[in-house]
Design a protein around this motif. Sequence first.
Motif, short mmCIF file in Angstrom:
data_model
loop_
_atom_site.label_atom_id
_atom_site.label_comp_id
_atom_site.label_asym_id
_atom_site.label_seq_id
_atom_site.Cartn_x
_atom_site.Cartn_y
_atom_site.Cartn_z
N ALA A 17 0.88 -1.19 0.04
CA ALA A 17 -0.16 -0.06 -0.02
C ALA A 17 0.78 1.12 -0.06
N LEU A 18 2.00 1.25 0.69
CA LEU A 18 2.66 2.50 0.88
C LEU A 18 3.38 2.59 -0.32
N LYS A 34 -2.58 7.48 -14.25
CA LYS A 34 -4.05 6.86 -13.52
C LYS A 34 -3.60 6.46 -12.26
N ALA A 35 -4.08 6.85 -11.03
CA ALA A 35 -3.61 6.56 -9.97
C ALA A 35 -4.32 5.11 -9.63
N GLN A 36 -3.51 4.40 -8.84
CA GLN A 36 -3.82 2.89 -8.18
C GLN A 36 -4.33 2.86 -6.87
N ASN A 37 -4.96 2.01 -6.57
CA ASN A 37 -5.50 1.83 -5.24
C ASN A 37 -5.59 0.36 -4.79
N VAL A 38 -4.95 0.10 -3.57
CA VAL A 38 -4.72 -1.27 -3.00
C VAL A 38 -5.98 -1.66 -2.15
N GLN A 64 -3.95 -10.28 3.23
CA GLN A 64 -3.00 -10.23 1.80
C GLN A 64 -3.48 -9.42 1.05
N VAL A 65 -2.95 -9.02 -0.32
CA VAL A 65 -3.30 -7.79 -1.02
C VAL A 65 -4.30 -8.54 -2.25
N ALA A 66 -5.41 -8.01 -2.07
CA ALA A 66 -6.55 -8.67 -2.88
C ALA A 66 -6.41 -8.10 -4.50
N SER A 67 -6.18 -6.86 -4.50
CA SER A 67 -6.01 -6.31 -6.09
C SER A 67 -5.57 -5.11 -5.98
N THR A 68 -5.07 -4.38 -7.10
CA THR A 68 -4.61 -3.16 -7.18
C THR A 68 -5.24 -2.59 -8.20
N SER A 69 -6.32 -1.79 -8.17
CA SER A 69 -7.27 -1.25 -9.12
C SER A 69 -6.77 0.24 -9.53
N THR A 70 -7.00 0.57 -10.95
CA THR A 70 -6.80 1.85 -11.46
C THR A 70 -7.84 2.74 -11.56
N ASP A 71 -7.83 3.62 -11.27
CA ASP A 71 -8.72 5.03 -11.40
C ASP A 71 -8.71 5.65 -12.80
N ALA A 509 -3.82 15.59 -17.82
CA ALA A 509 -3.02 15.76 -16.57
C ALA A 509 -3.34 14.43 -15.80
N SER A 510 -2.45 14.10 -14.72
CA SER A 510 -2.34 13.15 -13.76
C SER A 510 -3.74 13.28 -13.27
N ASN A 511 -4.38 12.36 -12.78
CA ASN A 511 -5.77 12.27 -12.04
C ASN A 511 -5.32 12.11 -10.41
N VAL A 512 -4.07 11.88 -10.00
CA VAL A 512 -3.89 11.81 -8.74
C VAL A 512 -4.17 12.98 -7.78
N ASP A 513 -4.83 12.57 -6.78
CA ASP A 513 -5.34 13.69 -5.71
C ASP A 513 -4.60 13.70 -4.68
N ILE A 514 -3.59 14.82 -4.53
CA ILE A 514 -2.71 14.73 -3.46
C ILE A 514 -3.19 14.73 -2.15
N SER A 515 -4.37 15.49 -1.59
CA SER A 515 -4.87 15.28 -0.62
C SER A 515 -5.30 13.93 -0.08
N THR A 516 -5.94 13.26 -1.20
CA THR A 516 -6.81 11.83 -1.06
C THR A 516 -5.25 10.88 -0.39
N GLU A 517 -4.18 11.07 -1.15
CA GLU A 517 -3.03 10.37 -1.17
C GLU A 517 -2.19 10.45 0.10
N PHE A 518 -2.45 11.86 0.62
CA PHE A 518 -1.70 12.19 2.01
C PHE A 518 -2.63 11.39 3.01
N ALA A 519 -3.94 11.45 3.10
CA ALA A 519 -4.76 10.87 3.90
C ALA A 519 -4.49 9.34 3.84
#
Length: 550
Positions: A17-18, A34-38, A64-71, A509-519
């Motif tokens: 995740a990190l 495109k940002a990924q989520n675990v 365990q890591v079930a999936s890495t999904s892409t936004d 542009a990249s769809n990464v949301d910096i505030s969401t990632e910091f949280a």
Amino acid sequence: MPSFSIPLTGLEADSTALNTIANNLANLNTTAFKAQNVTFSDLFYQQIGTAGSGDPIEVGAGTQVASTSTDFTVGSTTSTGNASNVALEGSGFFVVQNNGEVEYTRDGTFNVNTNGFLVTQSGLSVLGYPSVNGVVKTDAPLAPIQVPVGQVEAPKQTQNLTITANLNASAGAAASNGFTFAGNLNSATTGGTIVNEPITLYDSNGQVQTFNAALTPSGTANQWNYALTLNGVAASANGTGTLTFNPATGALTSPSAPLTGITFPATTNGANPLNLGWDPSSLTETASATALTGAAQLGGASANTTSVPVPVQIYDSLGEPHNATVTFTKDLTGINQWKYSVTLPPSDAGGAVSANASGTLNFSSSGVLSKINGVAAGPATSTLPLTFAGLADGAANLSFNWNLYGASGQPTITQVASASGSSATNQDGYAGGEYTGYTIDGNGVISAQFSNSQTTAIGQLGVASITNEQGLTRLGDNNYETTLASGEASTGVANSGGRGAIHDSALEASNVDISTEFADLIVAQRAFEANSKAVTTFDTVAQETINLIH
């Protein structure tokens, strides 16, 4: 004994995740990233017994890591001003080729390589639908798109000419509609004396005609006979009569109203018959001497045949321009009729000219084109083929069509009471031109631009849609490839089949949301620290257990 494997699975999952969050943040400024989520899932469970109620007593084995999904939500669009940049606004992927293998990308940072092919930043060929003679063939297989860098577009000879113009209906001439003169007739004049009053009139062609009013004592007191002639020819109607005056006052008593319908036949120059009016009430008969004044025609005007030239530049087979002139002149021999002529400068062509290079156009009473060279006007008869031979530059005979009807099926030349002039001229020829650049429109059509202001479609970007985008494999360099899980790509063009539109001179542009990632980073950090604490706790418990032996 505690199981170290359980918190270790948490540490491993939290590390994933990190790493994922760190990768998102690292690509905060990566084009179309495109940002990924675990997501996690628990491992199997071991049943160590049952409760008194019969419920199973289970202990889990960790996570365990079930999936890495892409936004795959669309990132914001940033204008770059670079014609090579394109952004997809909506779903879909650009199609690229890597050593024969097809890949997909959202990154529209394209360039032209040394061979003129459109490529990505990493040098992969951009695929699209080819163009044949400026027409994109979307039913053809996708192929690398080549830009005609350094090429020269061949000239095109003018084949069609259209002029949008109005010809002033008031141009030409106005026929006289009457005449007037005043004065006194001597009451003592004896019979046989003729008093002539010549007047200049205009016919419908604006030509001068000599009119004469002859007044003769009738032999009856206070009465005079009149006889009206035009060029010595008597009127065909109402050209003779008697004037009667009051013996006491000298005023005219008969006729008591102005005379009308004084008609003269058409003159020899093809003008229309003249129809005149005369009000003789300004004449008197007294003992004073005969004296007539103020003779004048009414309503007529001399010919006004100012030509209306319309210049238009046309091109021959070598791409040389020629300044053709289409000249319109009011034809005074016909009603609502104009003469036209199409000419080139004498120095440009010295050979034969087609008969249609001059002729006549007729208009209806409402100003609509009605005849072309005597033939009823209509879409089927509205094309005049013109040819100029013997061009001085050695080009082929310059042959083209003058189309007097537009695409709407209506005449392009009118005759109404408004100033004469042309509002538009269009022809389809052009000179040769050198390549200057290219543009990409909202549908992905790539058009080459040339120095002669011409554009030619050279291809259209292919846009692929994927049924299951989560099944795509990331390859790096902003590229993806399909898998069995994603399904095969369906390729088409932008703005079709649910595919997005293309925004030119812009990038996504990249769809990464910096505030969401910091949280998320804080949460992942706390989870990692918690699992680390579990490991140290297990270590302490294990040491205490070992110490029981001693």
